[in-house]
Write a protein that holds these residues in place. Sequence first.
Motif, short mmCIF file in Angstrom:
data_model
loop_
_atom_site.label_atom_id
_atom_site.label_comp_id
_atom_site.label_asym_id
_atom_site.label_seq_id
_atom_site.Cartn_x
_atom_site.Cartn_y
_atom_site.Cartn_z
N GLN A 300 -27.90 -26.10 15.99
CA GLN A 300 -26.56 -25.78 16.44
C GLN A 300 -26.55 -25.54 17.94
O GLN A 300 -27.58 -25.22 18.53
N PRO A 301 -25.37 -25.70 18.58
CA PRO A 301 -25.31 -25.40 20.01
C PRO A 301 -25.62 -23.95 20.28
O PRO A 301 -25.36 -23.08 19.45
N GLU A 319 -21.03 -11.54 35.38
CA GLU A 319 -21.36 -11.80 33.97
C GLU A 319 -21.01 -13.24 33.70
O GLU A 319 -19.95 -13.72 34.10
N GLU A 320 -21.92 -13.98 33.05
CA GLU A 320 -21.68 -15.40 32.82
C GLU A 320 -22.25 -15.84 31.48
O GLU A 320 -23.22 -15.25 30.97
N THR A 321 -21.63 -16.86 30.90
CA THR A 321 -22.13 -17.49 29.69
C THR A 321 -22.67 -18.86 30.06
O THR A 321 -21.96 -19.67 30.65
N VAL A 322 -23.94 -19.10 29.73
CA VAL A 322 -24.63 -20.31 30.14
C VAL A 322 -24.98 -21.13 28.91
O VAL A 322 -25.45 -20.60 27.89
N LEU A 323 -24.74 -22.44 28.99
CA LEU A 323 -25.09 -23.33 27.89
C LEU A 323 -26.60 -23.54 27.87
O LEU A 323 -27.19 -23.97 28.87
N VAL A 324 -27.22 -23.24 26.75
CA VAL A 324 -28.66 -23.43 26.59
C VAL A 324 -28.96 -24.74 25.88
O VAL A 324 -29.81 -25.53 26.28
N GLY A 329 -24.25 -35.27 20.15
CA GLY A 329 -24.13 -36.19 19.03
C GLY A 329 -23.31 -35.67 17.88
O GLY A 329 -23.17 -36.34 16.86
N ARG A 330 -22.73 -34.47 18.01
CA ARG A 330 -21.92 -33.93 16.92
C ARG A 330 -20.64 -33.35 17.49
O ARG A 330 -20.66 -32.52 18.39
N ALA A 340 -17.14 -28.99 26.25
CA ALA A 340 -18.19 -28.55 27.18
C ALA A 340 -19.44 -28.16 26.42
O ALA A 340 -20.56 -28.45 26.84
N VAL A 341 -19.27 -27.48 25.28
CA VAL A 341 -20.42 -27.10 24.46
C VAL A 341 -21.06 -28.34 23.85
O VAL A 341 -22.27 -28.40 23.63
N GLU A 342 -20.25 -29.35 23.57
CA GLU A 342 -20.76 -30.55 22.92
C GLU A 342 -21.54 -31.44 23.86
O GLU A 342 -22.58 -31.99 23.48
#
Length: 365
Positions: A300-301, A319-324, A329-330, A340-342
């Motif tokens: 999962q993301p 404060e920040e949220t970073v995509l790991v 493909g989903r 953005a998450v995808e």
Amino acid sequence: MNEVDLVRGLLREPPPPSPRTTEQALRRLKKDITGPRRRTSRPGRRWFAVGLAAAGTAAAVAVAATVTGDSDAPVPPRSSRPVQLSAQEILLSAASSTAKAPVTSGGYWLTSEQQGTAVVVGRPSDRYVIESRMLLKQWVGIGRRPSWQATRELGARPQGEADRAAWRRAGSPTRWTFPPPFTPWTSGASRWKTERLPVQLTFTAGSVQDVQRLPDDPAQLRTYFMKRKNDSEGDSSPTEWLFSSAYDVLLSEPASAKVRAAAYRILAELPGVRSVGRTTDPLGRPGVAVALGDGAPSDQPSTEDRIVVDPATGALLAEETVLVRPATGRAVSRLPSDLAVESARPGTILNYRALLTATWTDTAP
């Protein structure tokens, strides 16, 4: 040399690590990778907070950091380097510095911050990330004084160098549209909009006086945080809830220096909080950062929450949220924020709040 001096030293180029230090770091990294994972992300995450949805009235306060201007200049490249200090050492040092802050007062608690939210746009074969930015100022009145809020949109722009290159290939657009009910984004800045309205703080009954009565003992403050957790706030773990609550005190509340120091000490005790090391915040200011991952399963993301601290003062800069890990493909949904998450690159800042000023004043807008 104490912990404060050590953390301040992070802003200078460190000497090469010894073989023993390298071995210890590898053991910690292995433990980080193979350790227990949490199931869910913490509540209250703003995936689409700026520009697209209707503007909300969120408290936007923090402590002892100042940046002049509207932060519209190009942001220097973000960087981070390995460090020898653990997350616990960084946070305890911040607690020590914060506890020494002078006591001040006034008729209004005045804060300003810059908020940013990222989405993915462009053709499926050549997507890029844009970031919408907004300035927010709030004057929280004491007693019978009214409260005020001022906002100014700074406009959207490509987030990184690769995004700017793709944006140019797309013809350098200045307007982006999204599915209803979301409004378009543009690259233009707006004028300030100031209005008188009730500003509700996060903790207790929402008044400054109530916030200032928060316990400054870490154990008592932790107990208070956990009493506020309920089913309506989502299924976050106790660690995620405490991490969120502690940095809300540091970024969103006119709490005393001792209460803020207690919040840092709570963070220092949490399992799973790791040191990011030397870095810059979304406005390019140098600091040190710690992070807590969302514990998502490997299929999962995944994201992580980071807080960036000024080691000299103990102030929380951002404060920040970073995509790991993107959901490559989903399909997640049709919302640009979920896109953005995808499809964004790992390391993309999905959203942030960066403190500009926080101070007491007797002057209303």
